[in-house]
Design a protein around this motif. Sequence first.
Motif, short mmCIF file in Angstrom:
data_model
loop_
_atom_site.label_atom_id
_atom_site.label_comp_id
_atom_site.label_asym_id
_atom_site.label_seq_id
_atom_site.Cartn_x
_atom_site.Cartn_y
_atom_site.Cartn_z
N TYR A 126 -3.42 -4.12 16.02
CA TYR A 126 -2.59 -5.18 15.45
C TYR A 126 -2.14 -4.70 14.08
N PHE A 127 -0.88 -5.02 13.74
CA PHE A 127 -0.36 -4.68 12.40
C PHE A 127 0.28 -5.91 11.78
N ARG A 128 0.27 -5.92 10.44
CA ARG A 128 0.95 -7.01 9.73
C ARG A 128 2.41 -7.05 10.18
N ASN A 129 2.89 -8.25 10.46
CA ASN A 129 4.25 -8.44 10.94
C ASN A 129 5.19 -8.59 9.76
N GLY A 178 -4.63 1.69 0.03
CA GLY A 178 -5.49 0.60 -0.42
C GLY A 178 -5.12 -0.78 0.11
N VAL A 179 -4.02 -0.86 0.89
CA VAL A 179 -3.57 -2.15 1.42
C VAL A 179 -3.96 -2.27 2.89
N ASN A 180 -4.51 -3.42 3.25
CA ASN A 180 -4.88 -3.71 4.64
C ASN A 180 -3.61 -3.96 5.45
N ILE A 181 -3.24 -2.98 6.28
CA ILE A 181 -1.95 -3.06 7.00
C ILE A 181 -2.12 -3.41 8.47
N GLY A 182 -3.36 -3.39 8.95
CA GLY A 182 -3.58 -3.68 10.36
C GLY A 182 -5.01 -3.40 10.75
N GLN A 183 -5.22 -3.20 12.02
CA GLN A 183 -6.60 -3.09 12.49
C GLN A 183 -6.67 -2.51 13.91
N ILE A 184 -7.84 -1.99 14.23
CA ILE A 184 -8.16 -1.70 15.63
C ILE A 184 -9.07 -2.83 16.11
N ASP A 185 -8.75 -3.35 17.27
CA ASP A 185 -9.54 -4.42 17.89
C ASP A 185 -10.09 -3.90 19.21
N ILE A 186 -11.40 -4.02 19.40
CA ILE A 186 -12.02 -3.60 20.66
C ILE A 186 -12.85 -4.74 21.22
N ASP A 187 -12.59 -5.03 22.50
CA ASP A 187 -13.37 -6.04 23.23
C ASP A 187 -14.28 -5.33 24.22
N SER A 188 -15.46 -5.89 24.42
CA SER A 188 -16.41 -5.32 25.36
C SER A 188 -16.87 -6.36 26.36
#
Length: 137
Positions: free
Chosen positions: A31-34, A102-112
């Motif tokens: 996911y990334f900042r829109n 240094g800016v939070n621009i998005g993420q990795i998301d993992i579901d298990s």
Amino acid sequence: FDSAISTEDKLQKICQLLSDEVDYYNWVGFYFRNGDKNELKLGPYVGAATDHTIIPYGKGICGQVAESNQTFVVPDVYAQDNYLACSIETKAEIVIPIFKNGVNIGQIDIDSHTIDPFTEEDIKLLDYVCNRVSEII
Ligand code: SME
């Protein structure tokens, strides 16, 4: 990575690799900042299609990480109040922020589909991946 490959394709390959190599990674996505909105937009992913293509900051595990700037390990999603369900099979989730300058621009998301599967080794691996991703976006 070959520079002829688009960033989108690189991120897609990373999702595929993680999902192929770790049996308890059942949904892997970015996911990334829109733009400049306070919301996340779904990027490349591997796994079941999700309704959560846009997630407002603060909502769900992903939205909370967008605000906290901290890795969020959820051993049991049913124990969370602020959680957005993607699949009834999902038992656990981990979300790791990606920082650029240094800016939070998005993420990795993992579901298990496995309950409480994530260890320090996962965090180390995924921190490494997020740092490498930061260099290519
Ligand atoms: N469960 C996430 C939503 C994204 S899906 O897992 C792909 C959350 O609570 O933010």
